[in-house]
Design an enzyme around this catalytic site. Structure first.
Site: not given
Length: 427
Positions: A289, A300, A314
């Site tokens: 999460s 990224d 998740k």
């Protein structure tokens, strides 16, 4: 009650007959579903072998409807709703595990550090087969939570199957108040700071930044190893602010629900205290999460090197909707995406460099429990017990050396964070 119901039914039918429109079929379907539900409710209330109230039937119907959607959507009774609000405040009662329902099996996502479950030897990926002798096979997630929690000082017995084991074992765990120390630190070498985040609660970012500032008072910061292993997640806002500590601009994460036009982006803000030194992030199957939001954003943005093992996966967002009677609904309303548009749901974050954990010889069981633990004695500038050594610096170095010897992933992270400035020049 039934006469009133059929009067309402007649009025609805009359309205639909005299006022047709483009949504006529949809209204008919909606009405037929409600009619069928009312008929079943009447039959169960009238003929079921045991006494059952209409309130119980309706509550169970709502609960079943919500919990059939996905493992994370659930109906919260007024008591559940109050407990849920306490959980993010910094401490709660229980044994200290994050659990999930995976393919119908009750699974430990991760034990929270320094809690009764962690000390009892529970591990990420453990299957919980029984709670106090009762099978979890037909148990809902919320029912399991209720049975595991209880008053401080009482005992709960769990039958668990470790991931690589062939035979289950029963463990007895004494419940306690679970204080969540969500940010810990240790100097690995001069200038290289180890930051361990155990959870994302209301004070995580504040505590993490305080530890960085404290370290910079006595050291020139050269690099950071951010450890998110076995971190089950927590508050979305805290994940955003933790990532923002290391990212100067751009998207950190965005969430998107059923309506593709209803997208919400979370951006990095320019801060005077941004940390720009080389950064390596550790993840594993217990990183879930909010941990995955942080790791995905840093990956990224090419701000950090991610190493370890694939994360839990998740990637859904739950919204808590309060009801008038004090109950609530925890409903999955969106998926979150990394800045490059990757959905993590059921996939997880793939590390840039996969490094499986290898336990030291003859120490596997102990290491699995202890390898992430940072105790008071391990913290920089901790209070001594009255027998203060003149060689405090040497002791800190010995503790760091011992941690590195027991943790091959951390050793690799340190070597990489020291090499990152050179690798950047090569690019």
């Amino acid at each position: 009650m039934r006469i009133t119901l059929w009067i309402v039914t007649f009025l609805l039918l009359f309205t639909l007959t005299v006022a047709p429109g483009p949504t006529m079929a949809a209204k008919d379907d909606h009405f037929e579903a409600l009619k069928r539900f009312s008929q079943v409710l009447d039959m169960v209330e009238s003929y079921y072998v045991k006494p059952v109230t209409r309130k119980e039937l309706i509550n169970n119907s709502i609960k079943g409807m919500i919990e059939q959607l996905d493992p994370h959507s659930t109906y919260l009774t007024p008591e559940d709703y109050k407990e849920m609000q306490v959980d993010t405040a910094g401490k709660f009662s229980g044994i200290g595990i994050e659990i999930s329902m995976e393919q119908g099996r009750l699974t430990c996502v991760t034990p929270i550090e320094d809690t009764p479950a962690y000390k009892a030897g529970m591990l990420a990926g453990d299957l919980i087969l029984e709670i106090n002798g009762e099978s979890t096979q037909e148990m809902t997630l919320e029912d399991a939570v209720k049975r595991i929690r209880g008053k401080k000082g009482t005992t709960v017995k769990l039958l668990i199957l470790h991931k690589a084991a062939s035979k289950p074992v029963e463990i007895a765990i004494v419940r306690g108040t679970i204080p969540i120390i969500s940010a810990k630190s240790q100097s690995l070498e001069d200038g290289y700071l180890y930051l361990r985040l155990t959870r994302f609660n209301e004070s995580t970012t504040k505590n993490m930044r305080e530890k960085i500032v404290d370290y910079q008072k006595t050291h020139t910061l050269k690099g950071v190893v951010l450890d998110l292993r076995n971190n089950p997640g927590g508050l979305l806002g805290q994940a955003v602010s933790v990532a923002d500590t290391f990212i100067d601009e751009g998207t950190i994460v965005y969430i998107q629900g059923k309506d593709k036009n209803n997208r919400k982006d979370f951006f990095a803000a320019k801060n005077s205290n941004e940390i720009s030194v080389p950064l390596v992030v550790l993840i594993n199957a217990g990183s879930a999460s909010a941990s995955e939001i942080v790791a995905g954003a840093l990956q990224d943005h090419k701000r950090a090197l991610i190493i370890g093992e694939r994360s839990f996966g998740k990637g859904s967002v739950q919204t808590i909707i309060p009801m008038a009677d004090g109950s609530g609904i925890k409903l999955t309303t969106a998926l979150y995406y990394t800045p490059n548009g990757r959905s993590i749901q059921a996939k997880g974050i793939e590390p840039d460099i996969r490094v499986p954990f290898v336990a030291p010889p003859n120490d596997e069981d102990k290491t699995m429990r202890d390898r992430f633990t940072v105790r008071e004695k391990d913290l920089s500038r901790h209070l001594e017990n009255g027998n203060k050594s003149k060689k405090g610096t040497d002791k800190d170095a010995e503790k760091a050396k011992d941690r590195l010897e027991r943790d091959n992933q951390l050793r690799m992270a340190l070597e990489l964070v020291k090499s990152l400035p050179k690798l950047k020049d090569i690019r």
